[in-house]
Structure formats: C-alpha cells, structure tokens
Design an enzyme around this catalytic site. Sequence first.
Site, PDB file in Angstrom:
ATOM      1  N   ASP A 333       0.868  -1.169   0.000  1.00 36.74           N
ATOM      2  CA  ASP A 333       0.000   0.000   0.000  1.00 36.74           C
ATOM      3  C   ASP A 333       0.914   1.231   0.000  1.00 36.74           C
ATOM      4  OD1 ASP A 333      -2.318   1.670   0.409  1.00 36.74           O
ATOM      5  OD2 ASP A 333      -1.699   1.815   2.503  1.00 36.74           O
ATOM      6  N   ASP A 539      -1.729  -0.636   5.951  1.00 38.46           N
ATOM      7  CA  ASP A 539      -1.979  -0.062   7.274  1.00 38.46           C
ATOM      8  C   ASP A 539      -3.413   0.385   7.491  1.00 38.46           C
ATOM      9  OD1 ASP A 539      -1.640   2.197   5.436  1.00 38.46           O
ATOM     10  OD2 ASP A 539      -1.738   3.425   7.248  1.00 38.46           O
ATOM     11  N   ASP A 543      -7.131  -1.854   3.424  1.00 38.63           N
ATOM     12  CA  ASP A 543      -6.182  -2.930   3.125  1.00 38.63           C
ATOM     13  C   ASP A 543      -6.598  -4.265   3.745  1.00 38.63           C
ATOM     14  OD1 ASP A 543      -4.412  -1.131   1.799  1.00 38.63           O
ATOM     15  OD2 ASP A 543      -3.643  -0.476   3.739  1.00 38.63           O
TER      16      ASP A 543
END
Length: 643
Positions: A333, A539, A543
């Site tokens: 990410d 995080d 996600d």
Amino acid sequence: MLYPQRLTEFTEEHSDTLAALVCGVLLFLGWLALHIGWLGWALLLLPAAYVIGGYDSAREGLTTLIKEKELDVDLLMIVAALGAASLGLWRGEYHLIIDGAILILIFAISGALEGYAMRRTERSIKGLMSLTPDTARVLLKGEEEMLPITQLKVGDEIIVKPGELIPTDGIIISGYSTLNQAAITGESLPIEKSVGDEVFAGTLNGFGALKLQVHKPASSSLIQRVIRLVEQAQTEAPPSQQFIERFERIYARVIVVAGLLLVFLPPFIWGWTWETTIYRALTFLVVASPCALMAAIMPTLLSGIANGARQGILFKNGAQLEKIGKVRAIAFDKTGTLTTGNVQVSQVIPSSEYSENEVLKAAAALESCSEHPIGKAIVQSAGADWVRGVDVQAIPGQGIVGFVNQEKVFVGNTAFIKQYVTQFPEELQKSVQSLENEGKTVVWVAKNPTPEAERETIVMGAIAISDMVRIEAAAMISRLRKLGVEQIVMITGDNQRTADSVAQTVGIDRVYAELLPEDKLDVIRKLQQEYQTVAMVGDGINDAPALAQASVGIAMGIAGSDVALETADIVLMADKLEKLATAIELGRRSHSVVKQNIVVALGFILLLLIGNFLGNINLPIGVIGHEGSTVLVTLSGLRLLKN
C-alpha cells in the site's frame, strides 16, 4: 454477580488453553509423585492429565472416525498414549505413563494455538463492525431522530455533524466539508466533498455539517463489503493447510495399519509369542508417535517468533513465519506504508522578490484561522514568528483571504489566485507544474500592498504539500530484490499521478492506483495465480481484505488501523520497513531448520522402527530413542533464538 459471569465467559472462551495448562501441571505433579515414591498419587494425577488434556483430541478423533470414516493424528495420539500407559501398568514401568501424558500435552498445546487463531479471526471481524456508528441522525418530518443503522431505508435523509463518523454510504444533498477517508480508500489527503459527491461509511467528517441521502441499503455499504471480504478470505484454507491435513490422515492410516499387522502377523510368520508380539506392537506405537515430528516444527517456529519479537517483528502464528520465507511477490500500500501518512510542506518556491520564509509566514497568518489539514501543515512548517491575519474568510474548495499588516493576502489554488493576479512568473509556473506532475498539492500565495487597487495583486510564491516518502523505503525495496523477491508492486486508492511519483522514488515499476478495497483484493488474487506465495503490506481499513487474502498479511504497527493490525499475520511494531527484509530472512532460516529437523526426526523414527522389528531394542531403549530425538530437534530449533 458480574464477576462470576465474566469468569465463566473467560473460561469458556479459553477452555483449550486452560486444558493444556492444567494438563501440564498435573503431568508435572504426577512425575514428581512418581519420583518421590508416591505411586498412589501418581496413578491419580496422571490419568487426570490424560482426561483433561486429551478430551478434545479424543472427541475430534472419534468424530472424524465415526462421521467421515477417516483416521487422523488426534486418534493416533490417543491410541499411542493409552498403549504406552497400558504397557506401563502391565509391566510395572510407570514412566511410560508419563511418556503418554507428554504426547497428550503436546497435542493440547497445539489445540490451544489453533483456538487462539480462531478467536483472532473473530476479533478482526468485530473490529471492522465497530468502525461505523450503531445509529444515524435521520430527518423525519423536519425533526432529527436517532435511528439504528439497520432501520435506514433508501431515500432517507441523515445529518452528519463536524467530527462525526459517516454512518452509511450516501450522496451529499446539502453542505460542504473535507472527509478523512484514508482508512477506506487510502487517499493521503482529506478530500473535499460537496453536493452530489458520494461519501462512505466509516470515514471521518471534517469541519462542515452535511446532509446525506441514503442511496443504497446499509448492508451494501463499502465497509460492510469489506467485512464480508475479510470473512471470506480468512475462512478459506490455504493449500499448505490442506496438504498438512491430508498428510496427517495418511500418516495415521499407515501407523494404525502397521500396528494392527504387528499385532496379528508375527506369531504366524516368525513364530513370535503373543506376549512378544503385543510388546513389539505397543513399542511400535510409542516410537512411531508424532512427538518428535511435532517437536521438529513448533520449537523452531516459536524460537523464530521470539527472535522476531526482539527485533520489533510480531509474528501472529508460526505458519506465517514459514510462509514469509517463501514469498515470491510483495504488494505495498502507499499511504502510511511507503509514505509516512502525515501531510507536510515538502517545498516552498518564492518569486524573485520574496524569501521562502516570507511566503510561509504570509500563508500561515491566514491558515492559522483554518481547520483544513493543508493549512495546519503550513502553520506547523512556518514556526511561531508570524502575525495572525484579520478579517480572514475561507472560500470552500478554492482558498482563503484576509489582511496581514494592512496588506490583503490570498492563499489558494490556481483558479482562485487567477481571479486576482494578471501575471504569473514563468519560472514559478514551470516549477509548480513539475511539482503537480509529481502528485504534490500546490497552493499559491499572493498579496496586494494596496487593497483598494485589486489589479496590483502580485504572486509571492507557491507551497507544495505532500505525504512524505519514508526515508528507508528505497533501500528496503532494493534489499528485497537482492533477496530474490521476483515481483514488487504498489496498490493504492490514491490517484495515479501521486502513486507513480512515489513508486518512481522508491524503485517500484508496477503500480495499481485509484483502487477500492475489492480492487486490491483482485490484484492480490491475480498475483497469487502467478507467484503463489504473495505478501501484502498495508496499514488501513481499506487494506484489510487484501491483507486477509494474501499468503502473508503485514501491517504497520504504529500507523496501522486496528482492523489492519487484527487482520494481518505479521506486524512491524515500530513502523520500520527495513524489518520486512529481516522477517523474510528469518522465515527462510526457520524453513531451513524445520526441514533439517524433520529429516532428523523421521530418521530416528525409521531407525527405531527397524530396531523394534528386528527385536534389537526393548521398550525403555525405544522410549529413550524417541524422547532423545525429541530433545535433539528441540535444541536444534532453539538455534533461531540467535540473531
């Protein structure tokens, strides 16, 4: 009455852990009583350890046998343990009862670990559900009324006040605000929302009150889809787990069939006495029990987990320690993972007549009156030596204007500043264009020394705002490539231009941008089809499905949301990305040691079985060899405690 109720709930939830603990205590006390000479006490304590520690395994083994007509290691363990105990009572070798109890204790510990994993899954789902309010402020006949989310209907109008969470997906029909939706979409900056824009449940409203219209059932909201995706991904058994289950059943069948053959055939083939035959068959069950194989794996993985914990790497279970060493592709990410997740002033570009300091202080004088995240970043960067503006007025979606030392100052986007400035310095325009191409947000600063003459407004400079890339990110990506990771990609909800800029900075070639949570999940699945073992590093709430679907989910410990931390298999506790490479190296070491231990354990079992078949070992020697191999592979696994 509340305390006993909580105690009962705790006992029920952790019954497997308590059973393993009590079994261990009873085993120790029984061993102690036997060595002191209190045989009566030993014969009371050790059977109790058998019953308490082996109840779940016996039940599962018998259930599998009766309902599925299959043998598994649980049933084999019970047979081996009872065989050892029976033989111990028959021959007066009571230490064999302890050997059987040790087998039961090992399996009880394994069951407790499995129960913990299931409870963790349930907590991750509950964490997702807590992200949205239980009620919404609904307009009914002009009056506000709090209603449960489950009672919302399509077409309902709801009010969301500043600082509140959006209760369900909806369309703005009145109001203007900024929404922090990084946890849902991964966008690094709060997004300005006005009439006609869609908002998502679980996102945080900024400074403005909003009136929303519900355009889909609450059960179809984005956050509810995330919950369902996490549930589905976490309940799907990975191929490695399926392989282990098949291996256990095959192993159990082979040992049981071989044990039965040893009971009936030798008297007819080799002329053994029935006493010798039963003795050899029971010895076979003891030496063939999977105790050494279990010790070949668990101590190694637990040592690796302890090693990782000392270095700020939290492995939630031993299977993930093994898997991380086999990773062939990694997806990152962007926001909060490769970047810090904090909006900062990255660059100040003054015109020729002004300094960077003057540009920052002029902007801070106005932005100190604003609640906008960009304004807060400018104020923080400017320090404390500036004069607060007066008659400050914010123009939503455009900028802010006010007076500083009797001079009219303007701060805002290009369209806003062009209303007051006729000429932009050419070099400054080129620099701003370059910064915007890198995905940075740029605000202009202009002032008019003579407010009565509007056309005399001049540009002071521009300020670039960005989510800063972690300083260790590029070196970490390079290290991963040297470790042989075949594919490294970025998957983010942020815009393509910003994503490309960050990817270029850290050395990632493959970028997927502007993704919703289900899109990230699809990318992970495609990578798994190509590379099998895939890790995901993230995080945010957005996600969570990808973290659950990935072979190994890795969360940032400080920047990570609660849901990401619960869903992930590995947590980098100090947000140090370089520890990801350390985790991979540790995983590879553990995989190597586990393979070595399995070879040693199977080798010992094979030698003991051959010795038992040829009649060259007796039961005490078989037990010594069996326990010796267990101790040997356990000590081997403890090597991973060293860095």
